[in-house]
Design a protein around this motif. Structure first.
Motif, PDB file in Angstrom:
ATOM      1  N   GLN A   1       1.044  -1.070  -0.024  1.00 37.15           N
ATOM      2  CA  GLN A   1      -0.074   0.065  -0.125  1.00 37.15           C
ATOM      3  C   GLN A   1       1.013   1.173   0.039  1.00 37.15           C
ATOM      4  O   GLN A   1       0.480   2.082  -0.667  1.00 37.15           O
ATOM      5  CB  GLN A   1      -0.792   0.046   1.136  1.00 37.15           C
ATOM      6  CG  GLN A   1      -1.834  -0.877   1.457  1.00 37.15           C
ATOM      7  CD  GLN A   1      -2.702  -0.820   2.537  1.00 37.15           C
ATOM      8  OE1 GLN A   1      -3.474   0.144   2.917  1.00 37.15           O
ATOM      9  NE2 GLN A   1      -2.746  -1.908   3.247  1.00 37.15           N
TER      10      GLN A   1
ATOM     11  N   TRP B   1       4.044   1.706  -1.023  1.00 34.15           N
ATOM     12  CA  TRP B   1       4.742   1.667  -2.277  1.00 34.15           C
ATOM     13  C   TRP B   1       3.702   2.430  -3.355  1.00 34.15           C
ATOM     14  O   TRP B   1       4.281   3.180  -4.194  1.00 34.15           O
ATOM     15  CB  TRP B   1       5.050   0.265  -2.662  1.00 34.15           C
ATOM     16  CG  TRP B   1       6.005   0.009  -3.990  1.00 34.15           C
ATOM     17  CD1 TRP B   1       7.110   0.448  -4.111  1.00 34.15           C
ATOM     18  CD2 TRP B   1       5.257  -0.648  -4.930  1.00 34.15           C
ATOM     19  NE1 TRP B   1       7.436  -0.032  -5.471  1.00 34.15           N
ATOM     20  CE2 TRP B   1       6.225  -0.694  -6.203  1.00 34.15           C
ATOM     21  CE3 TRP B   1       4.005  -1.211  -5.246  1.00 34.15           C
ATOM     22  CZ2 TRP B   1       6.309  -1.398  -7.153  1.00 34.15           C
ATOM     23  CZ3 TRP B   1       4.051  -1.701  -6.582  1.00 34.15           C
ATOM     24  CH2 TRP B   1       5.202  -1.817  -7.412  1.00 34.15           C
ATOM     25  N   MET B   2       2.682   1.857  -3.259  1.00 33.84           N
ATOM     26  CA  MET B   2       1.534   2.373  -4.252  1.00 33.84           C
ATOM     27  C   MET B   2       1.129   3.803  -4.105  1.00 33.84           C
ATOM     28  O   MET B   2       1.006   4.541  -5.016  1.00 33.84           O
ATOM     29  CB  MET B   2       0.258   1.378  -4.311  1.00 33.84           C
ATOM     30  CG  MET B   2      -0.870   2.070  -5.298  1.00 33.84           C
ATOM     31  SD  MET B   2      -2.163   0.851  -5.590  1.00 33.84           S
ATOM     32  CE  MET B   2      -2.827   0.697  -3.894  1.00 33.84           C
TER      33      MET B   2
ATOM     34  N   GLU C   1       3.657   6.481  -5.329  1.00 33.22           N
ATOM     35  CA  GLU C   1       3.490   6.837  -6.529  1.00 33.22           C
ATOM     36  C   GLU C   1       2.347   7.822  -6.992  1.00 33.22           C
ATOM     37  O   GLU C   1       2.385   8.664  -7.558  1.00 33.22           O
ATOM     38  CB  GLU C   1       3.405   5.529  -7.685  1.00 33.22           C
ATOM     39  CG  GLU C   1       2.863   5.806  -9.041  1.00 33.22           C
ATOM     40  CD  GLU C   1       2.769   4.580  -9.722  1.00 33.22           C
ATOM     41  OE1 GLU C   1       3.791   4.032 -10.495  1.00 33.22           O
ATOM     42  OE2 GLU C   1       1.711   3.884  -9.530  1.00 33.22           O
TER      43      GLU C   1
ATOM     44  N   PHE D   1       1.125   5.665 -13.802  1.00 35.37           N
ATOM     45  CA  PHE D   1       0.973   4.720 -12.392  1.00 35.37           C
ATOM     46  C   PHE D   1       1.074   3.382 -13.033  1.00 35.37           C
ATOM     47  O   PHE D   1       0.573   2.471 -12.812  1.00 35.37           O
ATOM     48  CB  PHE D   1      -0.698   4.798 -12.207  1.00 35.37           C
ATOM     49  CG  PHE D   1      -1.141   6.161 -11.769  1.00 35.37           C
ATOM     50  CD1 PHE D   1      -0.963   6.783 -10.616  1.00 35.37           C
ATOM     51  CD2 PHE D   1      -1.824   6.630 -12.525  1.00 35.37           C
ATOM     52  CE1 PHE D   1      -1.349   8.031 -10.125  1.00 35.37           C
ATOM     53  CE2 PHE D   1      -2.283   8.118 -12.370  1.00 35.37           C
ATOM     54  CZ  PHE D   1      -2.096   8.473 -11.122  1.00 35.37           C
TER      55      PHE D   1
ATOM     56  N   ARG E   1       3.253   1.316 -11.179  1.00 32.18           N
ATOM     57  CA  ARG E   1       3.265   0.562  -9.856  1.00 32.18           C
ATOM     58  C   ARG E   1       1.706   0.164  -9.508  1.00 32.18           C
ATOM     59  O   ARG E   1       1.461  -0.746  -9.285  1.00 32.18           O
ATOM     60  CB  ARG E   1       3.745   1.294  -8.512  1.00 32.18           C
ATOM     61  CG  ARG E   1       4.925   1.622  -8.391  1.00 32.18           C
ATOM     62  CD  ARG E   1       5.727   2.405  -7.423  1.00 32.18           C
ATOM     63  NE  ARG E   1       6.801   2.833  -7.269  1.00 32.18           N
ATOM     64  CZ  ARG E   1       7.374   3.131  -6.198  1.00 32.18           C
ATOM     65  NH1 ARG E   1       6.907   3.548  -5.294  1.00 32.18           N
ATOM     66  NH2 ARG E   1       8.945   3.483  -6.293  1.00 32.18           N
ATOM     67  N   THR E   2       0.638   1.144  -9.637  1.00 32.65           N
ATOM     68  CA  THR E   2      -0.794   0.704  -9.453  1.00 32.65           C
ATOM     69  C   THR E   2      -1.240  -0.271 -10.545  1.00 32.65           C
ATOM     70  O   THR E   2      -1.957  -1.031  -9.974  1.00 32.65           O
ATOM     71  CB  THR E   2      -1.446   2.155  -9.461  1.00 32.65           C
ATOM     72  OG1 THR E   2      -0.842   3.241  -8.794  1.00 32.65           O
ATOM     73  CG2 THR E   2      -2.880   2.049  -9.031  1.00 32.65           C
TER      74      THR E   2
ATOM     75  N   ILE F   1      -0.015  -3.795  -9.150  1.00 30.84           N
ATOM     76  CA  ILE F   1      -0.833  -4.277  -8.321  1.00 30.84           C
ATOM     77  C   ILE F   1      -2.085  -5.231  -9.127  1.00 30.84           C
ATOM     78  O   ILE F   1      -2.004  -6.500  -8.680  1.00 30.84           O
ATOM     79  CB  ILE F   1      -1.600  -3.469  -7.728  1.00 30.84           C
ATOM     80  CG1 ILE F   1      -0.561  -2.447  -6.955  1.00 30.84           C
ATOM     81  CG2 ILE F   1      -2.594  -4.085  -6.531  1.00 30.84           C
ATOM     82  CD1 ILE F   1       0.077  -3.005  -5.869  1.00 30.84           C
TER      83      ILE F   1
ATOM     84  N   SER G   1       6.143  -5.643  -6.939  1.00 34.98           N
ATOM     85  CA  SER G   1       7.190  -4.913  -7.378  1.00 34.98           C
ATOM     86  C   SER G   1       7.996  -5.870  -8.604  1.00 34.98           C
ATOM     87  O   SER G   1       8.778  -5.140  -9.048  1.00 34.98           O
ATOM     88  CB  SER G   1       8.166  -4.534  -6.261  1.00 34.98           C
ATOM     89  OG  SER G   1       8.447  -5.667  -5.607  1.00 34.98           O
TER      90      SER G   1
END
Length: 548
Positions: free
Chosen positions: A350, A352-353, A356, A377, A379-380, A383, A447
């Motif tokens: 959470q 980490w996201m 970003e 986005f 990283r998002t 997920i 990641s």
């Protein structure tokens, strides 16, 4: 004199046993010619009676002395989720499952999978249309037709999935997510156990807005009123989607005749009213003042194809309206449910996201993030990519050597598949196999999707080995709603996790570690119903709070 009824009752099980034994013998002989490792199962995984009973019977069978054998390991729909890549590490890139009904070749080789997808265009492999026929609930549709009919329907529906529509998906997903978050926050420290139900509502509202031009405000599970009168379009569709198994198995016409059966009356009414809503929507759009110039969504595209271009029949319009609702809704809803519970277990993901999301907000100087920033986005999006890698709604894609035997190279050997052989592209194995994903391929680690290093400060997503990652399919039959699903998921995450976070609600006597383990057990207690889903998501109570 012997009672003929009693004789018939006694002979029926014997007949079933002999028939099954002969089917296994016949299919075993065919399987030996393929030259792959063989697993023999006494029951076909597509046996409807077995499919209905297996979830209740299997826990009892696992307690018997042979409970750890091949039967309890492989003889149920959805075994791939629990087994992941283990079977292919043990038996090789492919093996044949022999059953009384058909032979099934399970395939976990990225090169061979890519070859099958390429040869599907040439008609050498095809989708097993008879397995998908149950989706003809309201009429023929893109999922159930093939050949020229498929090409015609595909052309009529793909216009829907464009950048203008993606922008609608983005805005509506964020609006719905803000309303859903407000509802979740109102639960306070006791948390909410309705995550899976609530994301079904969100997914349906986004789909109805972007696909059918109908706007609704989000309503949480506890705020919905139970109605005994006529159902709205959304409520009728929601009831149908929540009870898709009996509708697909029985069919709406038979279901309507069973209205006297407790629990089926309301469902039969929903199928009638939903069909009438579709008829009314078709008629309403037929008489639009300028249907040719109307901005396309799924509904207007279908109506235009039927009324202006004369490319679809009315039954095909109804069939596609239903199947796009069904396919686009349940896959998204289940994936969102898995994602939220997993994020509760892994607070570091959470953070980490959220890092970003806040960087993008700060760099653009506005909280009113437009769809133009979707690519900002990675990283998002990672997920979502990681969630469907491990929790793919389908688990496998089925192809069949339909018209003649086909030779397929698997590794360094050629294998001839007899006509009618079902080939399962084992997505759950492909997407977890250490050959493609490393020794931690069974772990949820978003990641892994971010390339090491970055260019001009912008992180980039990796490209998996071709053929090793197919949650939206690939090639001729790739899912047309892939970008729709990705935009929706990212927009929901951006709306919720910029300023908020989620954690499991701890039971009495639990510490953080125990609460996370119990919640992760809820995630892993999943299997196939029509799609992969958690069996008891209500056991994972989640608490939402403002990020400090």
């Amino acid at each position: 004199m012997a009672n003929p009824v009693l004789i018939a009752v006694l002979l029926l099980p014997l007949g079933v046993f002999v028939s099954s034994l002969w089917g296994v013998f016949r299919n075993y002989r065919a399987a030996r010619t393929i030259g792959l490792p063989i697993i023999i199962l006494p029951i076909s995984l597509t046996n409807l009676l077995w499919m209905m009973l297996v979830r209740h019977v299997m826990p009892l069978l696992e307690r018997l002395p042979f409970g750890s054998g091949y039967f309890t390991r492989f003889c149920y729909t959805g075994w791939e989720f629990k087994d992941k890549s283990r079977a292919h590490v043990e038996f090789g890139d492919a093996f044949t499952s022999v059953t009384p009904g058909k032979n099934w070749v399970y395939l976990c080789n990225a090169d061979a999978v890519t070859e099958i997808i390429r040869r599907e265009r040439q008609g050498e492999f095809a989708r097993p249309v008879e397995m998908l026929a149950m989706l003809d609930v309201f009429g023929p549709n893109l999922s159930t037709v093939h050949g020229k009919d498929w090409q015609r329907q595909r052309k009529c529906t793909t216009a829907t999935f464009n950048e203008h529509n993606n922008a609608l998906v983005w805005d509506e997903s964020r609006r719905q997510a803000h309303q859903m978050l407000e509802y979740w926050m109102s639960a306070g420290e006791s948390g909410t156990r309705t995550t899976a139900d609530d994301v079904r509502t969100l997914a349906l509202d986004v789909l109805l807005f972007a696909g059918f031009g109908k706007s609704f405000d989000f309503k949480g599970s506890k705020t919905k009123e139970k109605s005994t009168g006529p159902l709205s379009y959304r409520d009728a569709l929601a009831l149908i989607l929540e009870n898709a198994v009996p509708i697909l198995a029985i069919g709406p016409k038979v279901l309507q005749r069973l209205s006297f059966v407790p629990g089926l009356g309301r469902l039969g009414q929903a199928t009638i009213e939903f069909k009438q809503y579709m008829v009314d929507m078709l008629e309403e759009n037929k008489h639009a003042t300028d249907i040719q110039g109307t901005q396309a969504n799924l509904l207007t595209s279908l109506v235009r194809a039927a009324v202006v271009d004369k490319q679809l029949s009315e039954d095909e319009v109804f069939g596609n309206m239903f199947v796009f609702n069904f396919a686009g809704h349940d896959t998204t809803a289940h994936t969102l449910a898995f994602t939220f519970v997993l994020l509760a277990v892994y607070p570091e993901v959470q953070d980490w996201m959220a890092e970003e999301i806040n960087n993008v907000v700060n760099n653009n100087g506005s909280e009113q993030l437009s769809y133009d920033l979707f690519a900002s986005f990675p990283r998002t999006l990672a997920i979502l990519l990681e969630t469907v890698r491990l929790f793919d709604p389908l688990l496998s894609l089925v192809k069949v050597s339909e018209s003649r035997p086909q030779t397929l190279t698997i590794g360094d050997k050629d294998h001839t598949l007899p006509t009618g052989t079902q080939v399962l592209l084992n997505l759950n194995a492909l997407q977890t196999h250490p050959k493609y994903w490393g020794d931690d391929g069974h772990d949820w680690r978003p990641s892994r999707w971010i390339k090491a290093g970055s260019v001009d400060g912008q992180e980039e997503l990796i490209t998996p080995v071709k053929g090793s990652y197919l949650p939206w399919g690939e090639g001729l039959r790739a899912c047309p709603g892939k970008k729709f699903a990705q935009v929706e998921h990212v927009a929901v995450m951006v709306a919720i996790f910029r300023e908020h976070c989620v954690a499991p609600v701890k039971l009495a006597g639990e510490d953080d570690a125990a609460a996370k383990k119990r919640t992760l057990d809820v995630v892993n207690d999943a299997g196939m119903v029509l799609l992969l889903q958690m069996f008891h998501p209500e056991k994972a109570a989640l608490q939402w709070r403002k990020r400090v």
